[in-house]
Design an enzyme around this catalytic site. Sequence first.
Site, PDB file in Angstrom:
ATOM      1  CE  LYS A  51      -3.968  -0.608   0.225  1.00  9.22           C
ATOM      2  NZ  LYS A  51      -5.034  -1.034  -0.723  1.00  9.22           N
TER       3      LYS A  51
HETATM    4  N1  PMP Z   1      -3.020  -7.662   2.483  1.00  9.61           N
HETATM    5  C1  PMP Z   1      -2.830  -6.718   3.416  1.00  9.61           C
HETATM    6  C2  PMP Z   1      -2.049  -7.073   4.648  1.00  9.61           C
HETATM    7  C3  PMP Z   1      -3.363  -5.432   3.247  1.00  9.61           C
HETATM    8  O1  PMP Z   1      -3.184  -4.486   4.187  1.00  9.61           O
HETATM    9  C4  PMP Z   1      -4.098  -5.145   2.075  1.00  9.61           C
HETATM   10  C5  PMP Z   1      -4.675  -3.770   1.894  1.00  9.61           C
HETATM   11  N2  PMP Z   1      -5.860  -3.553   2.628  1.00  9.61           N
HETATM   12  C6  PMP Z   1      -4.296  -6.176   1.129  1.00  9.61           C
HETATM   13  C7  PMP Z   1      -3.709  -7.425   1.367  1.00  9.61           C
HETATM   14  C8  PMP Z   1      -5.157  -6.015  -0.102  1.00  9.61           C
HETATM   15  O2  PMP Z   1      -4.821  -4.941  -0.916  1.00  9.61           O
HETATM   16  P1  PMP Z   1      -5.913  -4.163  -1.738  1.00  9.61           P
HETATM   17  O3  PMP Z   1      -6.565  -3.169  -0.796  1.00  9.61           O
HETATM   18  O4  PMP Z   1      -5.164  -3.471  -2.808  1.00  9.61           O
HETATM   19  O5  PMP Z   1      -6.908  -5.136  -2.255  1.00  9.61           O
END
Ligand code: PMP
Length: 344
Positions: A51
């Site tokens: 992120k």
């Molecule tokens: N894994 C973790 C540990 C995350 O913090 C996130 C983000 N919320 C994700 C996966 C998934 O990413 P996205 O929000 O881009 O779907």
Amino acid sequence: MAQQKPRILNSILEAIGNTPLVRLNKIPQSLGLECEVLVKCEWFNAGGSVKDRIGLRMIEDAEKKGILKPGSTIIEPTSGNTGIGLALTGAVKGYKVIITLPEKMSKEKCDVLKAFGADIIRTPTEAAWDSPESHIGVAKRLNSEIPNSVILDQYGNPSNPLAHYETTGEEIYQATEGKVDYFFASAGTGGTITGTAKKLKEKIPNIKVVGIDPNGSILAKPESLNSKGIFAYKVEGIGYDFIPDVLDYQYIDEWMKSDDKESFVMSRRLIREEGLLCGGSAGSTVYCALKYAKEHNLKKGDRIVILLADSVRNYMTKFLDERWMENNDFYETEGRKNIEANYG
Ligand code: PMP
């Protein structure tokens, strides 16, 4: 091979992106799999997760549009990692950052956010997304009260998937020279899988993309996969009780559901056997990807890429702690013996 010249970065923000793609050498083999399994290690980003890419991108796009100006306050509802990404870029560029965060999310994430100088407001994990008490509801209220404040809104902001289209997907394409047969990623906002898959599908039309969604969440399709309903689970950062606007189903061929125990046990194996200091959603994604490879009889010469979203740094007092595993009933018998040996 020619050695790369050491490079001086103008700021730590240049250490976001270009994360390593690493071959698994033991776990797939222990399951009798012959396909090649590569993992994209997103904790190598400067703030420790995938992120960071959108934290930087959403801020810089908002600056270009004049939405963010010196003195603005950034408010964001997040499960933590987007908050860390925004707070990191905010610290470097001098923006005040306020993060609304469900209670479930780890102390480690809060401590990092505080260290970056962000203000944190904890909200009840069980609050429905559209209630005034939820992390989204509280962020909206603060936005209406605080002058010069902006919600960059990872759930609806096109810069979220765009960051992955232009960087994550492109990096995977280049590192593999276009030889990828399957791509697996877990979904929260869905920005990672949407943007990465869009790029990979444009360049590699035959690639198959599989999304991972935890039981307790309703992001998976078809809806029958979500028949267990909405309930709390321990893996952080993935799954929701609503469908974020940035999640574009047209790029995802198939969905699989994950459970807490198998996720954390796999994350611990990734650390112990492959040396990968990943977080909990990484375990969910790898567990499902290897199950898929087994069930679909993937062969020697087939290549899988799995995205591992964050670092064990966020979970030192959670799944890394054997007593936490034991208290949550996530341990196998072998683990129990381990605890007795270490903790008496
Ligand atoms: N894994 C973790 C540990 C995350 O913090 C996130 C983000 N919320 C994700 C996966 C998934 O990413 P996205 O929000 O881009 O779907």
